[in-house]
Design a protein around this motif. Structure first.
Motif, short mmCIF file in Angstrom:
data_model
loop_
_atom_site.label_atom_id
_atom_site.label_comp_id
_atom_site.label_asym_id
_atom_site.label_seq_id
_atom_site.Cartn_x
_atom_site.Cartn_y
_atom_site.Cartn_z
N LYS A 70 0.85 -1.19 0.00
CA LYS A 70 0.00 0.00 0.00
C LYS A 70 0.88 1.23 0.00
O LYS A 70 1.99 1.21 0.52
CB LYS A 70 -0.91 0.03 1.23
N TYR A 71 0.35 2.32 -0.53
CA TYR A 71 1.14 3.54 -0.67
C TYR A 71 0.63 4.69 0.19
O TYR A 71 0.95 5.84 -0.06
CB TYR A 71 1.17 3.97 -2.15
N GLY A 72 -0.14 4.38 1.23
CA GLY A 72 -0.53 5.41 2.19
C GLY A 72 0.71 5.89 2.93
O GLY A 72 1.73 5.21 3.00
N LEU A 73 0.61 7.07 3.51
CA LEU A 73 1.77 7.64 4.20
C LEU A 73 2.28 6.75 5.32
O LEU A 73 3.50 6.62 5.51
CB LEU A 73 1.43 9.04 4.72
N GLU A 74 1.39 6.12 6.07
CA GLU A 74 1.83 5.25 7.16
C GLU A 74 2.61 4.05 6.62
O GLU A 74 3.65 3.68 7.18
CB GLU A 74 0.64 4.76 7.99
N HIS A 75 2.14 3.45 5.53
CA HIS A 75 2.84 2.31 4.94
C HIS A 75 4.19 2.73 4.36
O HIS A 75 5.17 1.99 4.46
CB HIS A 75 1.97 1.65 3.87
N LEU A 76 4.23 3.88 3.74
CA LEU A 76 5.51 4.37 3.20
C LEU A 76 6.51 4.65 4.31
O LEU A 76 7.70 4.36 4.16
CB LEU A 76 5.28 5.63 2.35
N ALA A 77 6.03 5.22 5.41
CA ALA A 77 6.93 5.49 6.53
C ALA A 77 7.54 4.19 7.06
O ALA A 77 8.74 4.14 7.35
CB ALA A 77 6.18 6.23 7.64
N VAL A 78 6.73 3.13 7.16
CA VAL A 78 7.25 1.84 7.60
C VAL A 78 8.27 1.31 6.61
O VAL A 78 9.36 0.87 6.99
CB VAL A 78 6.10 0.83 7.82
N ALA A 79 7.95 1.36 5.33
CA ALA A 79 8.84 0.85 4.30
C ALA A 79 10.17 1.61 4.28
O ALA A 79 11.23 1.04 4.01
CB ALA A 79 8.17 0.93 2.93
N LEU A 80 10.11 2.90 4.58
CA LEU A 80 11.31 3.75 4.57
C LEU A 80 11.98 3.82 5.95
O LEU A 80 12.97 4.52 6.12
CB LEU A 80 10.95 5.15 4.09
N LYS A 81 11.39 3.13 6.92
CA LYS A 81 11.90 3.12 8.30
C LYS A 81 11.98 4.52 8.89
O LYS A 81 12.97 4.92 9.47
CB LYS A 81 13.24 2.41 8.36
N ILE A 82 10.88 5.25 8.68
CA ILE A 82 10.75 6.61 9.22
C ILE A 82 9.75 6.57 10.36
O ILE A 82 8.65 6.05 10.22
CB ILE A 82 10.24 7.59 8.14
N ALA A 83 10.16 7.09 11.51
CA ALA A 83 9.26 7.11 12.69
C ALA A 83 8.13 8.09 12.49
O ALA A 83 8.24 9.09 11.86
CB ALA A 83 10.05 7.48 13.94
#
Length: 83
Positions: A70-83
């Motif tokens: 998924k490309y929601g901001l929460e999923h992208l943050a997890v994929a990019l390892k951003i808190a």
């Protein structure tokens, strides 16, 4: 969440002044969704349509990170390892 905050009709003129010279670039995740609301608000106040360039970070993510579930901001943050 917005109870007691200024209305769109109160804040839109200042926002449009900020964008007035047409050089500001608008950036949003799923920009078409946000611009739909902005366009309707501008039409309601008889404001001219925006001519500013728009960058949609959802489209950028889909191109830069193919295969993510998924490309929601929460999923992208997890994929990019951003808190």
């Amino acid at each position: 969440m917005i109870k007691g905050l200024p209305t769109v009709s109160e804040t839109l003129p200042e926002f449009l002044d900020f964008l007035a010279d047409g050089t500001a670039i608008l950036m949003a995740h799923n920009a078409g969704f946000d611009l739909g609301f902005l366009d309707r608000s501008m039409q309601a106040q008889a404001a001219a349509p925006l001519a500013n360039p728009v960058i949609d970070t959802l489209q950028l993510a889909r191109r830069a990170m193919p295969g993510i579930y998924k490309y929601g901001l929460e999923h992208l943050a997890v994929a990019l390892k951003i808190a």
